[in-house]
Design a protein around this motif. Structure first.
Motif, short mmCIF file in Angstrom:
data_model
loop_
_atom_site.label_atom_id
_atom_site.label_comp_id
_atom_site.label_asym_id
_atom_site.label_seq_id
_atom_site.Cartn_x
_atom_site.Cartn_y
_atom_site.Cartn_z
N TRP A 1 -16.44 -4.70 -0.51
CA TRP A 1 -15.27 -3.98 -0.01
C TRP A 1 -14.72 -3.01 -1.04
O TRP A 1 -14.09 -2.01 -0.68
N SER A 2 -14.95 -3.26 -2.32
CA SER A 2 -14.41 -2.38 -3.36
C SER A 2 -15.12 -1.03 -3.40
O SER A 2 -14.63 -0.10 -4.05
N THR A 3 -16.25 -0.90 -2.73
CA THR A 3 -16.98 0.38 -2.73
C THR A 3 -16.58 1.28 -1.57
O THR A 3 -17.12 2.38 -1.43
N ILE A 4 -15.65 0.84 -0.72
CA ILE A 4 -15.29 1.58 0.49
C ILE A 4 -13.95 2.27 0.30
O ILE A 4 -13.00 1.67 -0.19
N LEU A 5 -13.90 3.52 0.69
CA LEU A 5 -12.65 4.27 0.72
C LEU A 5 -12.19 4.36 2.18
O LEU A 5 -12.82 5.03 3.00
N PHE A 6 -11.12 3.65 2.52
CA PHE A 6 -10.58 3.67 3.87
C PHE A 6 -9.63 4.86 4.00
O PHE A 6 -8.65 4.97 3.26
N THR A 7 -9.91 5.75 4.93
CA THR A 7 -9.11 6.96 5.10
C THR A 7 -8.62 7.07 6.53
O THR A 7 -9.18 6.47 7.46
N ASP A 8 -7.58 7.87 6.70
CA ASP A 8 -7.05 8.10 8.05
C ASP A 8 -5.98 9.17 7.97
O ASP A 8 -5.48 9.49 6.89
N GLU A 9 -5.64 9.72 9.13
CA GLU A 9 -4.52 10.65 9.24
C GLU A 9 -3.40 9.98 10.04
O GLU A 9 -3.66 9.09 10.85
N SER A 10 -2.20 10.43 9.80
CA SER A 10 -1.05 9.92 10.55
C SER A 10 0.02 10.99 10.61
O SER A 10 -0.01 11.96 9.83
N ARG A 11 0.94 10.83 11.54
CA ARG A 11 2.05 11.76 11.68
C ARG A 11 3.37 11.05 11.42
O ARG A 11 3.56 9.91 11.83
N PHE A 12 4.26 11.73 10.72
CA PHE A 12 5.59 11.22 10.44
C PHE A 12 6.61 12.20 10.98
O PHE A 12 6.49 13.41 10.76
N GLY A 13 7.62 11.69 11.66
CA GLY A 13 8.63 12.53 12.28
C GLY A 13 9.84 12.71 11.39
O GLY A 13 10.20 11.83 10.60
N TYR A 14 10.49 13.85 11.54
CA TYR A 14 11.72 14.10 10.79
C TYR A 14 12.84 13.16 11.25
O TYR A 14 13.70 12.78 10.47
N HIS A 15 12.82 12.83 12.52
CA HIS A 15 13.81 11.92 13.08
C HIS A 15 13.07 10.82 13.83
O HIS A 15 13.03 10.83 15.06
N GLU B 1 -1.17 -3.85 -5.46
CA GLU B 1 -1.57 -5.22 -5.11
C GLU B 1 -1.49 -5.43 -3.60
O GLU B 1 -2.34 -6.11 -3.02
N ASP B 2 -0.48 -4.84 -2.96
CA ASP B 2 -0.38 -4.95 -1.50
C ASP B 2 -1.54 -4.24 -0.81
O ASP B 2 -2.08 -4.74 0.19
N LEU B 3 -1.94 -3.10 -1.34
CA LEU B 3 -3.08 -2.39 -0.76
C LEU B 3 -4.36 -3.18 -0.93
O LEU B 3 -5.19 -3.25 -0.01
N ASN B 4 -4.53 -3.80 -2.10
CA ASN B 4 -5.72 -4.62 -2.32
C ASN B 4 -5.78 -5.79 -1.35
O ASN B 4 -6.84 -6.11 -0.80
N ASN B 5 -4.64 -6.43 -1.12
CA ASN B 5 -4.60 -7.58 -0.21
C ASN B 5 -4.93 -7.17 1.22
O ASN B 5 -5.57 -7.93 1.96
N LEU B 6 -4.50 -5.98 1.61
CA LEU B 6 -4.83 -5.50 2.95
C LEU B 6 -6.34 -5.33 3.12
O LEU B 6 -6.91 -5.70 4.15
N ILE B 7 -6.98 -4.77 2.11
CA ILE B 7 -8.43 -4.57 2.20
C ILE B 7 -9.16 -5.92 2.17
O ILE B 7 -10.12 -6.14 2.93
N LEU B 8 -8.71 -6.83 1.32
CA LEU B 8 -9.36 -8.13 1.23
C LEU B 8 -9.13 -8.98 2.47
O LEU B 8 -9.82 -9.99 2.66
N SER B 9 -8.18 -8.60 3.32
CA SER B 9 -7.96 -9.33 4.57
C SER B 9 -9.00 -8.96 5.63
O SER B 9 -8.99 -9.55 6.72
N MET B 10 -9.87 -8.01 5.33
CA MET B 10 -10.89 -7.60 6.31
C MET B 10 -11.78 -8.77 6.69
O MET B 10 -12.18 -8.88 7.86
N ASN B 11 -12.12 -9.64 5.75
CA ASN B 11 -12.96 -10.79 6.08
C ASN B 11 -12.31 -11.67 7.13
O ASN B 11 -12.95 -12.09 8.10
#
Length: 391
Positions: free
Chosen positions: A145-159, A314-324
């Motif tokens: 899992w440490s060799t994978i770069l998880f990417t994505d796009e998202s939108r955030f609103g002003y309101h 650390e929170d980001l690492n835990n999210l990736i390690l939860s893939m299993n």
């Protein structure tokens, strides 16, 4: 000033004093109440054995059978509302009990109103692809899992109208009018961001102009960010991006092949599997309290960038390690067993064998039965193999 009521502890103390031979007048003087209070307490204790008053209250308006009707109807029609269930009950039993009673009976059975989990529409092919993907990667470890770069796009609103803001107020219409939250119908516009996470590191945020297009994705994201990232990780690097059109365009796939960047095959309609979706949620929660100070696009970008940088790695690492764990949950679900059964039926039919299937919905037929005991009885009667596994 004399009191007229005693606590349960004081009542028991008075009983002990009177049983020890103290006069009622003396007990009343010691407890600071009138003698009539002590007299009633002592008479009640000698009659019922309990010094406290018994207030039975209003009787229960439904029977056990009627309670079961409410619970079974709610379980079989989970989207039914309390008023609708009250009308169903009235038609079935010729009795009106009210929506509050309906809710109380359902709460007693541990049934509570909740928002359903939302997911994109999934075809049979989508489900099979998700299942196979989860089974393939459910045993991966930290090194993989440490060799994978998880990417994505998202939108955030002003309101943003996330409806997460809650407040404390008294009941009444006047209080309601004092706590009105202004909501822009079209949210005042949005801004698109791109980002990536992996174990131990993250990319910088990129703000595409308008809609992300293939050429922009190649020139502003893949070449300046992903390519150096892949060189830093090494030859085992994998890029994870979904099947959006900019990611699967010909110029993008050709460039990735030429650069030798491996892309992790991703099942369609599976945003819930991507851990970065949770990161966008974390980022939204962090920027919401500071949105009142944002005046323009530049300040909005600065706020997003600052909060993105402040996210705990650390929170980001835990999210990736939860893939299993997530892969195992989806790979061992009832859906997997059902697909295996269908595949076995097709193979046997193609081999010219006679196939007979018997399906029994035990959840619907035995709603109030302990399913563990029911399966034990079926096993003792000779049920074996898939017949037990699928239930």
């Amino acid at each position: 000033m004399e009191r007229h009521h005693l606590t349960l502890e004081e009542m028991n103390r008075v009983v002990g004093l009177l049983e020890g031979g103290m006069r009622q007048v003396d007990a009343a003087e010691r407890m600071g109440v009138s003698q009539s209070v002590i007299s009633r307490l002592w008479r009640r204790f000698r009659t019922t054995g309990n010094p406290a008053e018994n207030h039975p209250g209003r009787g229960r308006c439904t029977t056990a059978i009627q309670d079961r009707f409410l619970v079974l109807t709610a379980r079989r029609q989970p989207t039914i509302t309390a008023p609708e269930l009250d009308m169903e009950f009235q038609r079935a039993h010729n009795l009106t009990i009210g929506r509050d009673t309906v809710r109380n009976r359902l709460h007693e059975a541990d049934l509570h109103s909740r928002r359903p989990i939302r997911c994109p529409p999934l075809s049979r092919g989508n489900r099979a692809a998700r299942l196979n993907w989860c089974r393939e990667f459910q045993n991966w470890g930290v090194n993989e899992w440490s060799t994978i770069l998880f990417t994505d796009e998202s939108r955030f609103g002003y309101h943003p109208d996330s409806r997460r803001i809650r407040l404390w107020r008294r009941s009444g219409n006047l209080e309601r009018l004092r706590h009105v939250q202004e909501v822009h119908r079209y949210r005042g516009g949005t801004i698109m961001v791109w980002g990536g996470i992996s174990i131990g590191r993250r990319t910088e945020l990129v703000f595409p102009d308008g809609f992300l297009r293939a050429q922009q994705y190649l020139e502003n994201i893949l070449q300046p960010i992903v390519q150096p990232y892949a060189e830093a990780v090494g030859e085992n690097f994998h890029l994870m991006h979904d099947n959006a059109r900019p990611h699967t365009a010909r110029i993008v796939t050709q460039w990735l092949d030429n650069e030798g960047i491996d892309v992790l095959q991703w099942p369609t309609q599976s945003p819930d599997l991507n851990p970065i979706e949770h990161v966008w949620n974390m980022l939204q929660r962090r920027i919401t309290p500071n949105m009142g100070n944002v005046q323009n696009v530049l300040e909005f970008r600065e706020l997003l960038t600052a909060e993105w940088t402040n996210l705990n790695q650390e929170d980001l690492n835990n999210l990736i390690l939860s893939m299993n764990r997530r892969c195992r949950a989806k790979g061992s679900a009832t859906l997997g067993a059902a697909l295996d059964l269908v595949e076995a039926v097709i193979k046997n039919m193609e081999s010219g064998r006679h196939v007979v299937d018997l399906f029994a919905d035990l959840q619907k037929a035995f709603d109030t039965v302990d399913h563990k005991k029911l399966l034990e009885k079926l096993y003792n009667m000779g049920a074996r193999g898939p017949a037990i596994d699928l239930t």
